[in-house]
Design a protein around this motif. Sequence first.
Motif, mmCIF file in Angstrom:
data_model
loop_
_atom_site.group_PDB
_atom_site.id
_atom_site.type_symbol
_atom_site.label_atom_id
_atom_site.label_comp_id
_atom_site.label_asym_id
_atom_site.label_seq_id
_atom_site.Cartn_x
_atom_site.Cartn_y
_atom_site.Cartn_z
ATOM 1 N N LYS A 14 -38.353 -23.072 -13.686
ATOM 2 C CA LYS A 14 -37.421 -22.316 -13.967
ATOM 3 C C LYS A 14 -37.792 -21.050 -12.265
ATOM 4 O O LYS A 14 -38.566 -20.640 -11.932
ATOM 5 C CB LYS A 14 -37.287 -21.694 -15.493
ATOM 6 N N VAL A 15 -35.819 -21.107 -12.337
ATOM 7 C CA VAL A 15 -35.681 -19.721 -11.284
ATOM 8 C C VAL A 15 -34.797 -18.173 -11.684
ATOM 9 O O VAL A 15 -34.338 -18.524 -12.120
ATOM 10 C CB VAL A 15 -35.512 -20.084 -10.515
ATOM 11 N N ILE A 16 -35.762 -16.901 -11.409
ATOM 12 C CA ILE A 16 -35.165 -16.212 -12.036
ATOM 13 C C ILE A 16 -34.587 -15.442 -11.019
ATOM 14 O O ILE A 16 -35.685 -14.853 -10.082
ATOM 15 C CB ILE A 16 -35.874 -15.384 -12.330
ATOM 16 N N LEU A 17 -33.610 -14.632 -10.444
ATOM 17 C CA LEU A 17 -32.811 -14.927 -9.461
ATOM 18 C C LEU A 17 -32.053 -12.871 -10.058
ATOM 19 O O LEU A 17 -31.725 -12.978 -10.799
ATOM 20 C CB LEU A 17 -31.800 -15.789 -9.221
ATOM 21 N N VAL A 30 -30.564 -16.783 -14.445
ATOM 22 C CA VAL A 30 -32.381 -17.721 -14.861
ATOM 23 C C VAL A 30 -31.594 -19.471 -14.743
ATOM 24 O O VAL A 30 -30.792 -19.417 -15.264
ATOM 25 C CB VAL A 30 -32.727 -17.096 -16.174
ATOM 26 N N LEU A 31 -31.540 -20.214 -13.419
ATOM 27 C CA LEU A 31 -32.165 -21.034 -12.790
ATOM 28 C C LEU A 31 -32.807 -21.661 -13.985
ATOM 29 O O LEU A 31 -34.218 -22.200 -13.723
ATOM 30 C CB LEU A 31 -31.794 -21.788 -12.011
ATOM 31 N N ARG A 32 -32.271 -22.943 -14.902
ATOM 32 C CA ARG A 32 -33.335 -23.640 -15.003
ATOM 33 C C ARG A 32 -32.960 -25.097 -15.552
ATOM 34 O O ARG A 32 -31.745 -25.217 -14.340
ATOM 35 C CB ARG A 32 -33.342 -23.780 -17.146
ATOM 36 N N GLY A 33 -33.848 -26.313 -15.241
ATOM 37 C CA GLY A 33 -33.382 -27.934 -15.734
ATOM 38 C C GLY A 33 -33.452 -28.392 -13.934
ATOM 39 O O GLY A 33 -34.068 -27.295 -12.772
ATOM 40 N N THR A 34 -32.267 -29.017 -13.757
ATOM 41 C CA THR A 34 -32.020 -29.230 -12.628
ATOM 42 C C THR A 34 -31.618 -28.468 -11.543
ATOM 43 O O THR A 34 -31.198 -28.821 -10.318
ATOM 44 C CB THR A 34 -30.918 -30.587 -12.618
ATOM 45 N N CYS A 35 -31.172 -27.598 -12.103
ATOM 46 C CA CYS A 35 -30.354 -25.825 -11.643
ATOM 47 C C CYS A 35 -31.568 -25.845 -10.459
ATOM 48 O O CYS A 35 -30.726 -24.724 -10.005
ATOM 49 C CB CYS A 35 -29.459 -25.212 -12.820
ATOM 50 N N VAL A 36 -32.562 -25.755 -10.672
ATOM 51 C CA VAL A 36 -33.712 -25.183 -9.910
ATOM 52 C C VAL A 36 -33.334 -25.402 -8.490
ATOM 53 O O VAL A 36 -33.634 -24.356 -8.113
ATOM 54 C CB VAL A 36 -34.829 -25.485 -10.862
ATOM 55 N N ALA A 37 -33.097 -26.735 -8.416
ATOM 56 C CA ALA A 37 -32.599 -26.863 -7.223
ATOM 57 C C ALA A 37 -30.929 -26.064 -6.524
ATOM 58 O O ALA A 37 -31.554 -26.716 -4.617
ATOM 59 C CB ALA A 37 -31.641 -28.607 -7.136
ATOM 60 N N TRP A 38 -30.575 -25.160 -7.149
ATOM 61 C CA TRP A 38 -30.011 -24.743 -6.105
ATOM 62 C C TRP A 38 -30.301 -23.672 -5.237
ATOM 63 O O TRP A 38 -29.358 -22.425 -4.511
ATOM 64 C CB TRP A 38 -28.571 -23.764 -8.102
ATOM 65 N N PHE A 39 -31.956 -22.910 -5.696
ATOM 66 C CA PHE A 39 -32.149 -21.951 -5.329
ATOM 67 C C PHE A 39 -32.294 -22.095 -3.982
ATOM 68 O O PHE A 39 -31.482 -20.904 -2.621
ATOM 69 C CB PHE A 39 -33.957 -22.031 -6.159
ATOM 70 N N HIS A 54 -19.816 -21.822 -16.229
ATOM 71 C CA HIS A 54 -20.754 -22.175 -17.577
ATOM 72 C C HIS A 54 -22.094 -22.267 -18.153
ATOM 73 O O HIS A 54 -23.190 -22.421 -17.922
ATOM 74 C CB HIS A 54 -20.646 -23.641 -17.950
ATOM 75 N N LEU A 55 -21.825 -20.347 -17.258
ATOM 76 C CA LEU A 55 -23.303 -19.920 -17.990
ATOM 77 C C LEU A 55 -23.505 -18.830 -19.618
ATOM 78 O O LEU A 55 -22.817 -19.109 -19.677
ATOM 79 C CB LEU A 55 -23.983 -18.884 -16.962
ATOM 80 N N PHE A 56 -24.987 -19.489 -19.680
ATOM 81 C CA PHE A 56 -24.934 -18.919 -21.610
ATOM 82 C C PHE A 56 -26.099 -17.753 -21.322
ATOM 83 O O PHE A 56 -26.528 -17.149 -20.771
ATOM 84 C CB PHE A 56 -25.972 -19.709 -21.640
ATOM 85 N N GLU A 67 -29.333 -11.610 -19.888
ATOM 86 C CA GLU A 67 -29.405 -12.077 -18.667
ATOM 87 C C GLU A 67 -28.837 -13.709 -18.751
ATOM 88 O O GLU A 67 -27.789 -13.647 -19.418
ATOM 89 C CB GLU A 67 -30.203 -12.910 -18.864
ATOM 90 N N LEU A 68 -27.920 -13.833 -17.684
ATOM 91 C CA LEU A 68 -27.274 -15.449 -17.569
ATOM 92 C C LEU A 68 -28.529 -16.180 -17.486
ATOM 93 O O LEU A 68 -28.516 -16.471 -16.478
ATOM 94 C CB LEU A 68 -26.353 -15.524 -16.645
ATOM 95 N N HIS A 69 -28.140 -17.738 -18.182
ATOM 96 C CA HIS A 69 -28.949 -18.798 -17.885
ATOM 97 C C HIS A 69 -27.737 -20.338 -18.023
ATOM 98 O O HIS A 69 -26.681 -19.862 -17.997
ATOM 99 C CB HIS A 69 -29.108 -18.903 -19.157
ATOM 100 N N THR A 70 -28.368 -20.743 -16.871
ATOM 101 C CA THR A 70 -27.746 -22.284 -16.885
ATOM 102 C C THR A 70 -27.871 -23.067 -17.763
ATOM 103 O O THR A 70 -28.556 -22.973 -18.965
ATOM 104 C CB THR A 70 -28.365 -22.777 -15.270
ATOM 105 N N THR A 71 -27.179 -23.875 -17.436
ATOM 106 C CA THR A 71 -27.018 -24.688 -19.095
ATOM 107 C C THR A 71 -26.036 -26.176 -17.885
ATOM 108 O O THR A 71 -26.511 -25.875 -17.077
ATOM 109 C CB THR A 71 -25.525 -24.766 -20.010
ATOM 110 N N PRO A 72 -26.902 -27.373 -18.549
ATOM 111 C CA PRO A 72 -26.804 -28.818 -18.250
ATOM 112 C C PRO A 72 -24.945 -28.800 -17.513
ATOM 113 O O PRO A 72 -24.221 -29.415 -16.949
ATOM 114 C CB PRO A 72 -26.488 -29.454 -19.662
#
Length: 237
Positions: A14-17, A30-39, A54-56, A67-72
């Motif tokens: 995960k990546v914390i921005l 917080v970028l999780r899963g496949t969203c880490v590639a956004w960094f 669509h953030l959690f 905090e705002l976390h990404t979802t699928p």
Amino acid sequence: MECSYHYKQQRQNKVILTVEDVMGHTGTIVLRGTCVAWFDQIRLKKNHIWEFRHLFAHRNSVSGDVELHTTPWSSYECLFDDDIRAIGFKNKYYQCIVLNAKQMDLSCLLQEKYCELKTDNNHVYEQCFPCLPFNQVKMFYRPALMTIKYKESTVRVHVPSDVLEKLFLNIPPSILNKLVLFTGNVTYGMVIADLCHSILADTGESYILKIRSHFVLDENSMQQEHDFYLLNIHLSL
């Protein structure tokens, strides 16, 4: 900051921005899963306006911040200056900043700001806290000096205050005496104390450090001074 966690017995990255709005308020995504590639793309265009969907929303149990976390189902998009959404955003928020700004000539500004200054017994001006932005005093951790040992080599590394705050789970020094939510009588200072003990304890664990070196050479390219500054640290897995 990139780190890892375990989910369903698998190691995930995960990546914390740290993001900032137009008013200067900071937050965490917080970028999780496949969203880490956004960094990589976000880092290249970090000064642009970004739209996330669509953030959690999740409250950090340690800092108490939301905090705002990404979802699928999350998506992101960089809005360029000619995008109608970016234009509308700037017209709505940047105009508010201009309207809230107070305009005055220099003489009025000096009279308003410095009329509150007081002098001590030596006729030296004291600190003017109302003159500071937002009338608040920003607190920082005192920079530290860390001794690092690897086999037979030993080096002393400077740890700046901003890096210390990252190591301390982004807990600001202004809330060290506050209680952590849902923990009874545990304060943030106690959390940091336990963290320092775990890092400094002789457990046999190894750490990977990112260090910036600074060398001063004379006219003959001979070394006169050398300093090392810690940029990041994480456990070697």
